[in-house]
Design a protein around this motif. Structure first.
Motif: not given
Lengths: 202, 204
Positions: B37-38, B146, B150, B153-154, B159-160
């Motif tokens: 995740n970010v 990142c 990105v 996670e997407l 989600t972001l």
């Protein structure tokens, strides 16, 4: 020429401790810095860990007022554990919280087990630390898995079953799909901890 | 020292031309592990940047008195100290993030980005280029982490930064994206993409 070489070899500057003067000095300096860091942030880290435990207590033992929790150190066969005796707002006993740790699939799993006042039934289970496989084994921390433990009897072993069977009344826990070992580990940790400490919870 | 790049060059090189993830292919262990995740990726990059800049400062200041054959020892000692500080900071003030990143914060000690920057830049250049180099490489690492996080996670969680972007009504989360294979797939595709852009630029 050879004489010059031999005197060169004996020079005090060639001693490895002298060669490493900068490293020794830096090590001392860095140690001092780290001691300062530890003195300043160490208590905050300890407090964070305590908070992490205390924030779980109302989930583990219903109706507990966190302000009335008493820490009790239990000792048996040279082993020690800190158990939390729980009371509600009127100081009536509500149950116990017992920390439980053991080997999981990937690494050590740390749990907290909630028990009723007579330590005969489980009232809750939470996972504090785990490094199980993401997406499979780490689902042990999800509520759908943990809530199966609520209502299981503490005086007999909890067993793992695969597939759709399993009910807390029969002391059976349904294994997570693709994570049988993680599921079994959690049960083993709970069983072992209860075997060791259940009798001491008075 | 005239043949060494200036501070501005050092800063820029770290971000794109010598990007730690896509050009130097360094620090792959955290790149693959913490990009689920970010937020995790940003924290990891921030901790690494802190250690990079501090280690570069210390090594650059001491570069004239460090004995060449003992330099790796000095680098490691310096890096380990700052990593411990970063680890304690996260444990004290961001306990949830510290729990999520787990062992990967202490593992910054063996991240080869930092030791390579001490060797390539800080042990040869003065303070200002060394600091610029630390921030440049840190930003480059942030960019690398990142970009992967990105995508993962997407596609993996919908989600972001923890906010739902792809609603569960029309999106089925690809669990594989947050598992290790997802990291390799994303890294491979993104690296191919950036190499393709690079080769297009060279042709022009």
């Amino acid at each position: 020429m050879s004489e010059e070489n031999s005197t060169r070899k004996k020079s005090w500057k060639d001693n490895y401790l002298v060669q490493a003067w900068l490293i020794l000095l830096m090590a001392a300096l860095y140690s001092a810095v780290l001691i300062l860091v530890q003195l300043n942030w160490g208590p905050i880290i300890k407090e964070n860990q305590r908070q992490a435990t205390y924030s779980q207590i109302p989930i583990l033992v219903p109706n507990t007022d966190v302000a009335n929790v008493v820490e009790k150190t239990l000792e048996k066969d040279g082993k020690k554990v800190v158990a939390y005796q729980c009371f509600d707002a009127q100081k009536n006993p509500t149950g116990w919280v017992l920390p439980a740790s053991g080997q999981g699939f990937a690494d050590v799993v740390d749990l907290l087990v909630g028990l009723d006042t007579s330590a005969s039934k489980l009232t809750g289970l939470v996972v504090i630390n785990q490094k199980e496989t993401p997406g499979l084994g780490n689902l042990i921390k999800e509520e759908s898995f943990r809530k199966q433990f609520i209502g299981t009897a503490a005086d007999q072993d909890i067993t793992v079953v695969k597939g759709r069977d399993g009910s807390p009344e029969k002391n059976e826990i349904r294994a997570l799909t693709g994570a049988t070992i993680s599921s079994q580990s959690v049960c083993d940790i709970v069983n072992n901890t209860l075997k060791t400490w259940r009798e001491e919870l008075k | 020292m005239n043949d060494q790049p200036t501070a501005l060059e050092r800063f820029w090189r770290g971000i794109i031309p010598e990007n730690p993830t896509y050009r130097q292919v360094l620090g792959m262990c955290p790149t693959l592990a913490v990009t689920t995740n970010v937020q995790g990726a940003i924290t990891m990059a921030a901790a690494t940047t802190f250690v990079l800049v501090c280690a570069n400062i210390m090594v650059s200041l001491l570069r004239k008195i460090i004995k060449p054959h003992l330099r790796i020892l000095v680098f490691t000692l310096t890096i380990a100290t700052f990593v411990t500080i970063a680890d304690y900071f996260l444990q004290a003030f961001m306990p949830e993030m510290s729990a999520q990143l787990g062992p990967y914060i202490p593992l910054i000690i063996v991240n080869c980005i930092i030791i390579s920057r001490c060797e390539v830049c800080a042990s040869k250049q003065s303070l200002v280029p060394a600091i610029a180099d630390g921030f440049g490489q840190g930003l480059g690492f942030l960019l690398g982490l990142c970009s992967i996080a990105v995508v993962r996670e997407l596609l993996g969680s919908g989600t972001l930064m923890g906010y739902t972007v792809l609603s569960e009504n029309f999106w089925v989360n690809c669990g594989i994206m947050i598992l290790p294979p997802g990291a390799f797939l994303t890294l491979g595709c993104l690296m191919a993409f950036f190499n393709w852009i690079g080769s297009k630029k060279q042709e022009n």
